[in-house]
Motif scaffolding. Structure first.
Motif, PDB file in Angstrom:
ATOM      1  N   SER A  41       0.824  -1.222   0.000  1.00 49.19           N
ATOM      2  CA  SER A  41       0.000   0.000   0.000  1.00 49.19           C
ATOM      3  C   SER A  41       0.853   1.265   0.000  1.00 49.19           C
ATOM      4  O   SER A  41       0.524   2.230  -0.685  1.00 49.19           O
ATOM      5  CB  SER A  41      -0.896   0.028   1.237  1.00 49.19           C
ATOM      6  OG  SER A  41      -1.600  -1.148   1.353  1.00 49.19           O
ATOM      7  N   ASN A 114      -6.287   1.425   4.964  1.00 51.27           N
ATOM      8  CA  ASN A 114      -7.433   0.546   4.677  1.00 51.27           C
ATOM      9  C   ASN A 114      -8.681   1.177   5.283  1.00 51.27           C
ATOM     10  O   ASN A 114      -9.228   0.714   6.286  1.00 51.27           O
ATOM     11  CB  ASN A 114      -7.220  -0.851   5.290  1.00 51.27           C
ATOM     12  CG  ASN A 114      -6.023  -1.570   4.700  1.00 51.27           C
ATOM     13  OD1 ASN A 114      -4.994  -0.950   4.458  1.00 51.27           O
ATOM     14  ND2 ASN A 114      -6.162  -2.865   4.483  1.00 51.27           N
ATOM     15  N   SER A 129       0.816  -0.341   6.880  1.00 49.67           N
ATOM     16  CA  SER A 129       1.525  -1.265   7.777  1.00 49.67           C
ATOM     17  C   SER A 129       3.034  -1.094   7.625  1.00 49.67           C
ATOM     18  O   SER A 129       3.794  -1.432   8.520  1.00 49.67           O
ATOM     19  CB  SER A 129       1.102  -2.709   7.499  1.00 49.67           C
ATOM     20  OG  SER A 129       1.277  -3.003   6.139  1.00 49.67           O
ATOM     21  N   HIS A 175      -6.821 -12.236   7.541  1.00 45.45           N
ATOM     22  CA  HIS A 175      -5.726 -12.506   8.485  1.00 45.45           C
ATOM     23  C   HIS A 175      -6.241 -13.103   9.801  1.00 45.45           C
ATOM     24  O   HIS A 175      -5.502 -13.811  10.491  1.00 45.45           O
ATOM     25  CB  HIS A 175      -4.915 -11.230   8.744  1.00 45.45           C
ATOM     26  CG  HIS A 175      -4.080 -10.835   7.566  1.00 45.45           C
ATOM     27  ND1 HIS A 175      -4.557 -10.053   6.547  1.00 45.45           N
ATOM     28  CD2 HIS A 175      -2.809 -11.175   7.221  1.00 45.45           C
ATOM     29  CE1 HIS A 175      -3.621  -9.899   5.630  1.00 45.45           C
ATOM     30  NE2 HIS A 175      -2.545 -10.570   6.010  1.00 45.45           N
ATOM     31  N   HIS A 198       1.919 -10.751   8.767  1.00 48.62           N
ATOM     32  CA  HIS A 198       1.459  -9.371   8.581  1.00 48.62           C
ATOM     33  C   HIS A 198       0.936  -8.859   9.927  1.00 48.62           C
ATOM     34  O   HIS A 198       0.325  -9.625  10.677  1.00 48.62           O
ATOM     35  CB  HIS A 198       0.347  -9.354   7.521  1.00 48.62           C
ATOM     36  CG  HIS A 198       0.134  -8.002   6.942  1.00 48.62           C
ATOM     37  ND1 HIS A 198      -0.654  -7.049   7.554  1.00 48.62           N
ATOM     38  CD2 HIS A 198       0.633  -7.422   5.819  1.00 48.62           C
ATOM     39  CE1 HIS A 198      -0.632  -5.944   6.812  1.00 48.62           C
ATOM     40  NE2 HIS A 198       0.127  -6.139   5.759  1.00 48.62           N
ATOM     41  N   GLU A 200      -1.575  -7.335  10.566  1.00 49.63           N
ATOM     42  CA  GLU A 200      -3.036  -7.470  10.679  1.00 49.63           C
ATOM     43  C   GLU A 200      -3.423  -8.787  11.356  1.00 49.63           C
ATOM     44  O   GLU A 200      -4.608  -9.019  11.624  1.00 49.63           O
ATOM     45  CB  GLU A 200      -3.682  -7.420   9.289  1.00 49.63           C
ATOM     46  CG  GLU A 200      -3.699  -6.041   8.684  1.00 49.63           C
ATOM     47  CD  GLU A 200      -4.230  -6.018   7.261  1.00 49.63           C
ATOM     48  OE1 GLU A 200      -4.855  -7.003   6.825  1.00 49.63           O
ATOM     49  OE2 GLU A 200      -4.001  -5.017   6.577  1.00 49.63           O
TER      50      GLU A 200
HETATM   51  P1  13P Z   1       0.286  -4.012   2.747  1.00 49.97           P
HETATM   52  O1  13P Z   1       0.360  -2.526   2.836  1.00 49.97           O
HETATM   53  O2  13P Z   1       1.223  -4.703   3.648  1.00 49.97           O
HETATM   54  O3  13P Z   1       0.453  -4.443   1.326  1.00 49.97           O
HETATM   55  O4  13P Z   1      -1.142  -4.469   3.244  1.00 49.97           O
HETATM   56  C1  13P Z   1      -2.326  -4.163   2.598  1.00 49.97           C
HETATM   57  C2  13P Z   1      -3.412  -5.045   3.012  1.00 49.97           C
HETATM   58  O5  13P Z   1      -4.536  -4.885   2.658  1.00 49.97           O
HETATM   59  C3  13P Z   1      -3.064  -6.140   3.874  1.00 49.97           C
HETATM   60  O6  13P Z   1      -4.169  -6.910   4.094  1.00 49.97           O
END
Ligand code: 13P
Ligand code: SF4
Length: 303
Positions: A41, A114, A129, A175, A198, A200
């Motif tokens: 992202s 998000n 993230s 996740h 991750h 998340e």
């Molecule tokens: P990243 O920024 O790590 O790609 O995460 C985006 C995302 O939607 C993770 O579920």
């Protein structure tokens, strides 16, 4: 029609339209292959500020394309499948955030990217993230911080920085499927591997892992690590990029069914049709976009 023919069509249409294709790391392998740039992202938000093209086709979920549109109000931003949403982003409405802010006057409002443009417009700064720790560590220590919508990323940064945040109970349903015992079983099967998850992921999963990283962070970590075996605790689409960039390493998904259905809605066909019919255009209300842009730009300046 074969994939090869569709790819040729995409390339021809892309040149005719003067378009650039961006894809998130969770996209289908064939979509990542045809994209001009694949990233996380943060990488995609940065890329969206650098693009010198009239048309951006964003292969990802809606909030990502919306971020590109907010950053490029004079460009045409297309999303191949506008139904591709992020359930976590829809877990908080702007009205709910306004209420939370009213309950905590003076608090700094931070949102994970998000989130919808309306929620971003209510915030002082956004984070991804990949930069949440860096951005949050630079906020004034004497003010309360509201963090929405992901309680897992929020509690992860809270643990890292030793600060309490006012968290919203949002989460990523993809996740959330990963459990601590999945990690333990994967470690038994691959005892030499490093476990990447991750942020998340739920807390007990994060605690059972070795590294908590954004998808882009996982790519950088795998590239630089001496260890060449990794258990990957995130959406399986990332495995394509990890394996492509590290042909000498082994990557094991913590589970094969960690799939974000929304990310998989974009196909070569929908990408081709997006360019062919110039659809679907992502448009954000001007006043909302201006305020959301301030929050995104504050993040880009701090990271
Ligand atoms: P990243 O920024 O790590 O790609 O995460 C985006 C995302 O939607 C993770 O579920
Ligand atoms: Fe949203 Fe989770 Fe899908 Fe990422 S993986 S886009 S947070 S639902």
């Amino acid at each position: 029609m074969s994939n090869l023919n569709i790819i040729e069509e995409i390339k021809k249409l892309k040149a005719e339209r003067g378009a650039v294709i961006l894809a998130h790391n969770y996209q289908r392998a064939e979509v990542q292959e045809v994209a001009d740039f694949t990233g996380d992202s943060l990488e995609l938000a940065r890329k969206a500020t650098e693009i010198d093209a009239d048309v951006i086709v964003f292969c990802g979920v809606y909030f990502m394309a919306e971020t590109a549109a907010v950053l490029n109000p004079t460009k045409t931003v297309l999303i191949p499948d506008r139904v591709a949403g992020c359930p976590m982003a829809d877990m908080i409405k702007a009205s709910e955030l306004r209420k939370l802010k009213a309950e905590h006057p003076g608090a700094i409002a931070v949102c994970y990217v998000n989130s919808t443009a309306e929620v971003k417009a209510e915030c002082d700064v956004t984070v991804t993230s990949g930069n949440a720790k860096k951005v949050l560590s630079q906020l004034p220590q004497d003010r309360k911080v509201i963090f929405v919508p992901d309680c897992n990323l929020g509690s992860h940064i809270s643990d890292l920085l030793g600060r309490d945040y006012i968290l919203w109970p949002g989460f990523c349903p993809v996740h959330a499927k990963i459990t601590k015992s999945d990690i333990e079983e994967a470690r038994k099967a691959h005892p030499s591997a490093i476990v990447l998850v991750h942020p998340e992921c739920p807390k007990d999963v994060r605690d059972a892992s070795d590294e908590k990283l954004s998808t882009g962070g996982m790519c950088a970590f795998a590239r630089d690590s001496k260890v060449r075996e990794f258990i990957v605790g995130t959406e399986v689409g990332i495995l394509h990029r990890l394996r492509n960039e590290n042909p000498d390493a082994k990557f094991y998904p913590v589970r094969e069914d960690i799939v974000c259905e929304d990310m998989k809605l974009t196909t070569l066909e929908s990408l081709r049709d997006s360019l062919k019919y110039m659809k679907d255009r992502v448009q954000v209300d001007e006043a909302v976009a201006l305020r959301a842009k301030n929050a995104i730009q504050a993040m880009l300046e701090l990271s």
